[in-house]
Design a protein around this motif. Sequence first.
Motif, PDB file in Angstrom:
ATOM      1  N   ASP A 107      45.818  44.755  34.762  1.00  0.00           N
ATOM      2  CA  ASP A 107      44.899  43.904  35.526  1.00  0.00           C
ATOM      3  C   ASP A 107      45.439  43.638  36.931  1.00  0.00           C
ATOM      4  OD1 ASP A 107      43.211  43.781  33.393  1.00  0.00           O
ATOM      5  OD2 ASP A 107      43.727  41.725  32.806  1.00  0.00           O
ATOM      6  N   ALA A 111      43.835  44.101  40.504  1.00  0.00           N
ATOM      7  CA  ALA A 111      43.675  42.895  41.319  1.00  0.00           C
ATOM      8  C   ALA A 111      44.057  43.149  42.765  1.00  0.00           C
ATOM      9  CB  ALA A 111      44.513  41.759  40.741  1.00  0.00           C
ATOM     10  N   ARG A 114      41.214  44.970  44.342  1.00  0.00           N
ATOM     11  CA  ARG A 114      39.986  44.183  44.484  1.00  0.00           C
ATOM     12  C   ARG A 114      40.160  42.945  45.351  1.00  0.00           C
ATOM     13  NH1 ARG A 114      39.064  45.405  38.478  1.00  0.00           N
ATOM     14  NH2 ARG A 114      40.307  43.537  38.075  1.00  0.00           N
ATOM     15  N   GLU A 116      42.018  40.198  44.705  1.00  0.00           N
ATOM     16  CA  GLU A 116      41.970  38.958  43.927  1.00  0.00           C
ATOM     17  C   GLU A 116      43.166  38.043  44.185  1.00  0.00           C
ATOM     18  OE1 GLU A 116      41.680  40.271  39.895  1.00  0.00           O
ATOM     19  OE2 GLU A 116      39.701  41.178  40.155  1.00  0.00           O
ATOM     20  N   LEU A 117      44.208  38.549  44.856  1.00  0.00           N
ATOM     21  CA  LEU A 117      45.381  37.728  45.173  1.00  0.00           C
ATOM     22  C   LEU A 117      45.191  37.088  46.544  1.00  0.00           C
ATOM     23  CD1 LEU A 117      48.325  39.984  43.944  1.00  0.00           C
ATOM     24  CD2 LEU A 117      47.173  38.153  42.739  1.00  0.00           C
ATOM     25  N   GLN A 118      45.372  35.767  46.599  1.00  0.00           N
ATOM     26  CA  GLN A 118      45.146  35.030  47.830  1.00  0.00           C
ATOM     27  C   GLN A 118      46.309  34.077  48.091  1.00  0.00           C
ATOM     28  OE1 GLN A 118      42.544  35.450  49.956  1.00  0.00           O
ATOM     29  NE2 GLN A 118      41.773  37.097  48.642  1.00  0.00           N
ATOM     30  N   ARG A 140      48.235  32.968  44.726  1.00  0.00           N
ATOM     31  CA  ARG A 140      47.419  32.630  43.564  1.00  0.00           C
ATOM     32  C   ARG A 140      46.575  33.843  43.208  1.00  0.00           C
ATOM     33  NH1 ARG A 140      50.520  29.149  43.769  1.00  0.00           N
ATOM     34  NH2 ARG A 140      50.239  26.876  43.732  1.00  0.00           N
ATOM     35  N   TRP A 141      46.307  33.988  41.912  1.00  0.00           N
ATOM     36  CA  TRP A 141      45.496  35.116  41.439  1.00  0.00           C
ATOM     37  C   TRP A 141      44.204  34.568  40.846  1.00  0.00           C
ATOM     38  CZ3 TRP A 141      47.391  38.943  37.059  1.00  0.00           C
ATOM     39  CH2 TRP A 141      46.413  39.918  36.851  1.00  0.00           C
ATOM     40  N   GLN A 142      43.094  34.930  41.459  1.00  0.00           N
ATOM     41  CA  GLN A 142      41.789  34.542  40.927  1.00  0.00           C
ATOM     42  C   GLN A 142      41.347  35.625  39.948  1.00  0.00           C
ATOM     43  OE1 GLN A 142      40.048  31.517  41.683  1.00  0.00           O
ATOM     44  NE2 GLN A 142      39.071  32.251  39.803  1.00  0.00           N
ATOM     45  N   HIS A 143      41.788  35.466  38.697  1.00  0.00           N
ATOM     46  CA  HIS A 143      41.508  36.467  37.669  1.00  0.00           C
ATOM     47  C   HIS A 143      40.060  36.330  37.217  1.00  0.00           C
ATOM     48  CE1 HIS A 143      41.787  38.721  33.906  1.00  0.00           C
ATOM     49  NE2 HIS A 143      42.955  39.197  34.314  1.00  0.00           N
ATOM     50  N   PRO A 144      39.335  37.441  37.077  1.00  0.00           N
ATOM     51  CA  PRO A 144      37.905  37.354  36.719  1.00  0.00           C
ATOM     52  C   PRO A 144      37.640  36.739  35.351  1.00  0.00           C
ATOM     53  CG  PRO A 144      38.680  39.643  36.727  1.00  0.00           C
ATOM     54  CD  PRO A 144      39.768  38.821  37.338  1.00  0.00           C
ATOM     55  N   LEU A 148      41.948  30.846  37.792  1.00  0.00           N
ATOM     56  CA  LEU A 148      43.011  30.792  38.793  1.00  0.00           C
ATOM     57  C   LEU A 148      44.380  30.749  38.114  1.00  0.00           C
ATOM     58  CD1 LEU A 148      43.288  30.631  41.908  1.00  0.00           C
ATOM     59  CD2 LEU A 148      43.579  28.160  41.630  1.00  0.00           C
TER      60      LEU A 148
END
Length: 209
Positions: A107, A111, A114, A116-118, A140-144, A148
């Motif tokens: 994943d 990520a 895509r 997804e890491l911010q 932080r990882w906004q995992h689908p 968070l």
Amino acid sequence: PRALLARYGGDEFALLTTGPADRQSARALAERVRGVTAAPFQVQGHQVFTGASIGIVVVSDGQMQPDAIMRDVDTAMFRAKAQGGGYALFDRNMHDAARERLALETDLRFALERGELQAYYQPVWSLAQGRIVGVEALVRWQHPQRGLMVPGQFLGAAEDAGLLPTIDMLVLDQALAQWQRWQHEYGSSAPQSLSVNISDRLFASADFP
């Protein structure tokens, strides 16, 4: 005399008992191996000390395939290594944890693609000046599916997968761009300093400016 020993590859060795062994006798055998490896030995006139991390699988029903045994004993060995050495006896929880870890690493690779890491920013507040004088960037990882996620939930998997330098550079790029935007927007009131955590692997790289 009650076991076969073979080099499995690199610095890994496999030990197979020639007769039946239960959990207690397997632990006793692991202790014997630890005793042997703990003794110093001579290399070109120098005394060298070493140790061993030992994974144990007890095959109770005789139905396991060799590749499955090696997979499980490898999982147990890495558990022992993570605990600082010694030995670990394989159980189903280890297998489930290993599969979960592998899924997380997969994943994480997607990520990065895509976005997804911010970077999130923790303020550094000056009591004397009564304002924010700096910020620290935290990933932080906004995992689908999981929502968070904080670093403690995924940076270990990132390190195992060799992704820490990539994540470091991603956060550094995001943080510098955001810091520059703050300078343009707030001028002298903008944060004066920016802190970004860098892994030792990236810090030691000759390519890191």
